[in-house]
Design a protein around this motif. Sequence first.
Motif, short mmCIF file in Angstrom:
data_model
loop_
_atom_site.label_atom_id
_atom_site.label_comp_id
_atom_site.label_asym_id
_atom_site.label_seq_id
_atom_site.Cartn_x
_atom_site.Cartn_y
_atom_site.Cartn_z
N ASP A 37 1.28 20.97 -9.65
CA ASP A 37 -0.20 20.37 -9.79
C ASP A 37 -0.61 20.51 -11.05
OD1 ASP A 37 -0.10 23.15 -9.49
OD2 ASP A 37 -2.01 23.29 -8.96
N GLN A 38 0.48 21.22 -11.96
CA GLN A 38 0.08 21.32 -13.37
C GLN A 38 0.69 20.44 -14.20
OE1 GLN A 38 1.56 25.16 -14.27
NE2 GLN A 38 -0.07 26.39 -12.82
N ILE A 39 1.54 19.43 -13.64
CA ILE A 39 2.10 18.36 -14.62
C ILE A 39 1.47 17.22 -14.56
CG2 ILE A 39 3.36 17.36 -12.37
CD1 ILE A 39 5.96 17.19 -14.09
N ASP A 101 3.04 19.65 1.53
CA ASP A 101 2.41 18.91 2.39
C ASP A 101 1.65 17.73 1.82
OD1 ASP A 101 2.27 21.17 4.23
OD2 ASP A 101 0.88 22.06 3.21
N PRO A 102 1.60 16.59 2.75
CA PRO A 102 1.35 15.18 2.18
C PRO A 102 -0.17 15.50 1.56
CG PRO A 102 1.98 15.27 4.43
CD PRO A 102 1.82 16.51 4.22
N ASP A 103 -0.29 14.83 0.23
CA ASP A 103 -1.56 14.94 -0.22
C ASP A 103 -1.70 13.41 -1.16
OD1 ASP A 103 -3.67 15.58 -2.01
OD2 ASP A 103 -2.60 16.90 -3.17
N PRO A 104 -2.55 12.63 -0.43
CA PRO A 104 -2.81 11.37 -0.90
C PRO A 104 -3.45 11.60 -2.16
CG PRO A 104 -3.64 11.19 1.48
CD PRO A 104 -3.27 12.83 1.08
N LYS A 105 -4.28 12.09 -2.77
CA LYS A 105 -4.74 12.26 -4.17
C LYS A 105 -3.79 12.60 -5.16
CE LYS A 105 -8.28 14.78 -6.51
NZ LYS A 105 -9.10 16.00 -6.58
N PHE A 106 -2.51 13.50 -4.74
CA PHE A 106 -1.74 13.70 -5.61
C PHE A 106 -0.88 12.30 -5.84
CE2 PHE A 106 2.87 14.30 -6.39
CZ PHE A 106 2.75 15.28 -7.52
N VAL A 107 -0.44 11.70 -4.72
CA VAL A 107 0.13 10.63 -4.97
C VAL A 107 -0.74 9.34 -5.83
CG1 VAL A 107 1.27 8.28 -3.72
CG2 VAL A 107 1.57 10.76 -2.87
N ALA A 111 1.85 9.87 -8.94
CA ALA A 111 3.04 9.39 -8.68
C ALA A 111 2.90 7.85 -9.09
CB ALA A 111 3.15 9.33 -7.19
N PRO A 112 4.05 7.03 -9.24
CA PRO A 112 3.93 5.77 -9.67
C PRO A 112 3.32 4.95 -8.56
CG PRO A 112 6.44 6.42 -8.95
CD PRO A 112 5.60 7.62 -9.03
N TRP A 113 2.35 4.16 -8.99
CA TRP A 113 1.83 3.19 -8.13
C TRP A 113 2.52 2.39 -7.11
CZ3 TRP A 113 3.04 -1.81 -8.35
CH2 TRP A 113 3.31 -2.50 -9.61
N TRP A 114 3.79 1.94 -7.81
CA TRP A 114 4.63 1.16 -6.77
C TRP A 114 5.43 1.89 -5.57
CZ3 TRP A 114 5.06 2.16 -11.98
CH2 TRP A 114 6.19 3.09 -12.41
N ASN A 115 5.31 3.38 -5.80
CA ASN A 115 5.97 3.95 -4.71
C ASN A 115 4.85 4.34 -3.76
OD1 ASN A 115 8.22 3.99 -5.87
ND2 ASN A 115 8.33 6.16 -6.40
N VAL A 116 3.67 3.97 -3.97
CA VAL A 116 2.67 4.40 -2.97
C VAL A 116 2.81 3.59 -1.46
CG1 VAL A 116 0.13 4.36 -2.58
CG2 VAL A 116 0.75 4.93 -4.81
N VAL A 117 3.16 2.31 -1.70
CA VAL A 117 3.54 1.45 -0.42
C VAL A 117 4.59 2.24 0.44
CG1 VAL A 117 4.49 -0.64 0.64
CG2 VAL A 117 3.02 -0.57 -1.47
N HIS A 118 5.37 2.99 -0.37
CA HIS A 118 6.72 3.48 0.67
C HIS A 118 6.41 4.67 1.01
CE1 HIS A 118 9.36 0.50 -1.14
NE2 HIS A 118 9.08 0.81 -2.37
N VAL A 119 5.46 5.44 0.64
CA VAL A 119 5.09 6.84 0.96
C VAL A 119 3.89 6.59 2.06
CG1 VAL A 119 5.86 8.28 -0.75
CG2 VAL A 119 3.72 7.43 -1.13
#
Length: 128
Positions: A37-39, A101-107, A111-119
């Motif tokens: 969460d610090q990155i 734990d899954p965290d949509p806010k973190f994603v 995370a890279p936007w193009w991976n959001v569909v996959h996760v």
Amino acid sequence: MTPQDIQALIRDLLQSLQDWHSRTFSGSKAPDRAHVDQIDRENMLLQMNYWSTKVIITRPCLCRTERRIKNQSDSSASFNSEMALLCVESARALTALFPQDPDPKFVYLRAPWWNVVHVSKWFQNRYD
């Protein structure tokens, strides 16, 4: 290309990747789940690309090389085993960049936007 040529190429690519990582992160340790969460987003993307590239480079060594390479030398078999282990460790390091734990806010924020569909399917299954 011979198996020896491929192993030399893997070594060269890993060395180039490690040189880049050393220059880019100047000795900083890869984040673990406790510090993810610090990155910031940019470093997250760089770390993801680093570990993903390491997986891609070493992936050929996971493919039961003893079946494809007849009369493989002990040093060649040892190299393939070492690289297969590095591939798995790199994949684990990549997954360690994400919260347990899954965290949509973190994603969405890191995370890279193009991976959001996959996760997104993964998140959906976890919350159903």
